[in-house]
Design an enzyme around this catalytic site. Structure first.
Site, PDB file in Angstrom:
ATOM      1  N   ASP A 161      41.199  35.213  36.659  1.00 22.60           N
ATOM      2  CA  ASP A 161      41.977  36.377  37.087  1.00 22.60           C
ATOM      3  C   ASP A 161      43.440  36.061  36.784  1.00 22.60           C
ATOM      4  O   ASP A 161      44.079  35.314  37.515  1.00 22.60           O
ATOM      5  CB  ASP A 161      41.775  36.631  38.582  1.00 22.60           C
ATOM      6  N   LYS A 222      53.260  39.796  33.344  1.00 19.65           N
ATOM      7  CA  LYS A 222      52.032  40.511  32.995  1.00 19.65           C
ATOM      8  C   LYS A 222      52.341  41.979  32.691  1.00 19.65           C
ATOM      9  O   LYS A 222      51.659  42.601  31.875  1.00 19.65           O
ATOM     10  CB  LYS A 222      51.023  40.408  34.139  1.00 19.65           C
ATOM     11  N   GLU A 300      38.992  44.773  35.646  1.00 22.94           N
ATOM     12  CA  GLU A 300      39.019  44.223  36.996  1.00 22.94           C
ATOM     13  C   GLU A 300      38.098  44.972  37.962  1.00 22.94           C
ATOM     14  O   GLU A 300      37.401  44.334  38.759  1.00 22.94           O
ATOM     15  CB  GLU A 300      40.456  44.198  37.513  1.00 22.94           C
ATOM     16  N   ASP A 326      42.361  48.960  44.120  1.00 24.29           N
ATOM     17  CA  ASP A 326      42.927  47.644  43.821  1.00 24.29           C
ATOM     18  C   ASP A 326      44.443  47.678  44.027  1.00 24.29           C
ATOM     19  O   ASP A 326      45.177  48.224  43.220  1.00 24.29           O
ATOM     20  CB  ASP A 326      42.599  47.252  42.373  1.00 24.29           C
TER      21      ASP A 326
END
Length: 374
Positions: A161, A222, A300, A326
């Site tokens: 992850d 990211k 994800e 999420d």
């Protein structure tokens, strides 16, 4: 066993009737490595450049599946290279073209104007060639076999992850149960933070501690995956989001190898469902740069559905609709999944990569700071 070429490779030549003719330099079953040169005359008076178009040809099979080496069916060109001249050349000027075909399938092209010595070089990876990342993967496994006394090591793929604020690694143990791998500090997550101290990159908790002391660090990169013009400057050098992510992945890989006691190469990385192709390609590039062989990049929410046991529940054969929520450190997204007995499909996904925990913290800090000033 002698390595031989399974394809033939040639150059497109335009004849006087304006027809394209493929002139083969490397033919099927030529031994590898091989180096072949041939000269071609320029066609027109006063040419200032020549386009070298390289073709990959399929072998033609005749009656009884016997290979007729003289008959080749051209495919699409695998690459071109331009050779420009300092002055116009007369018609018939010799241009030397050299093909070098390595055992790994890489084709090097050298074009040279014999009269002036001007050169152009290019490198192509035709279909079936073993690319550099594959060679590095094989080398890593060979090294692991050497360390283990010649015995083939147990191949343990990692699940990674790669998060905006924290990253984690896991694997499936011998009993078939997934297990999170702790880092060198005994923590189950590693901060996705990178900084440089005396020219040495620091990743994880050590970098985060320096961040708290006001040291300039790279974080939240990211969000910049797939953005070509974004860089982080460490005071001496510039680093892309791919470079920074590769450092984090390298740290995770090292921690996994230390914990498992064996070399690890294969990995699956999760990404947000709304990641487009540039972000996904950047993630794969970061993994390869870290010495990993990326088996797959998965969404994800799909990973979440698998992890929580929603998929694989055979209590009912009916399809299910599941909403995966999420809220991460850097992103917030929701995905609608259709779960079938043998398939997980992401029907739709929507999110904001600038609406995560970091952004909430920033707004709270701004609010509290404003109240303090009042």
């Amino acid at each position: 066993i002698t390595n031989v070429s399974s394809k033939s490779f040639g150059l497109v030549v335009i004849n006087k009737n304006d027809q394209e003719v493929v002139s083969n330099l490397v033919v099927v079953y030529d031994q590898l490595p091989c180096e072949i040169s041939r000269s071609f005359p320029t066609r027109d008076e006063g040419q200032t450049e020549v386009e070298l178009k390289v073709m990959q040809n399929q072998q033609h099979t005749g009656p009884g599946d016997e290979v007729e080496l003289t008959l080749c069916v051209p495919k699409e060109p695998i690459g071109t290279s331009m050779l420009t001249f300092d002055r116009p050349l007369p018609a018939g000027s010799p241009i030397e073209v050299t093909f070098k075909l390595r055992p790994d399938g890489c084709l090097s092209l050298l074009g040279r104007d014999i009269t002036t010595g001007k050169e152009t070089r290019a490198e192509f990876w035709p279909a079936g060639a073993i690319k550099k990342e594959e060679v590095e993967r094989v080398k890593s496994r060979a090294l692991a076999m050497t360390v283990s006394g010649g015995e083939a090591p147990v191949v343990i793929p990692l699940g990674i992850d790669l998060g905006t604020t924290f990253s984690a690694i896991a694997y499936v143990d011998a009993s078939g149960h997934p297990s999170v791998i702790k880092n060198d500090l005994g923590a189950t997550t590693t901060p996705s933070v990178v900084c440089w101290k005396d020219g040495v990159p620091l990743v994880g908790e050590e970098a985060k501690e320096l961040q708290a002391l006001g040291h300039p660090v790279a974080a939240f990169f990211k969000r910049q995956m797939g953005v070509d013009n974004w860089v982080f400057f460490d005071g001496e050098r510039e680093h892309s989001a791919i470079d920074l992510s590769a450092l984090v992945l390298g740290k995770l890989k090292s921690d996994a190898e230390h914990a498992l006691g064996t070399s690890v190469v294969d990995a699956v990385i999760t990404v947000p469902a709304y990641f487009r192709n540039p972000e996904r390609e950047a993630t794969i590039a970061a993994g390869r740069q870290a010495g990993l062989n990326i088996l797959q990049v998965i969404n994800e929410p799909t990973a979440a559905a698998v992890a929580y046991g929603i998929h694989g529940n055979r209590a009912t054969a009916k399809s299910q609709l599941v909403l995966v929520y999420d809220l991460g450190g850097g992103t917030f997204d929701v995905s609608l999944l259709q779960l079938d007995p043998d398939e997980i499909r992401v029907l739709t996904s929507h999110g904001d990569h600038e609406l995560g925990g970091k952004d909430w913290d920033d707004l709270i800090l701004e609010f509290v700071g404003g109240r303090f000033m009042d």
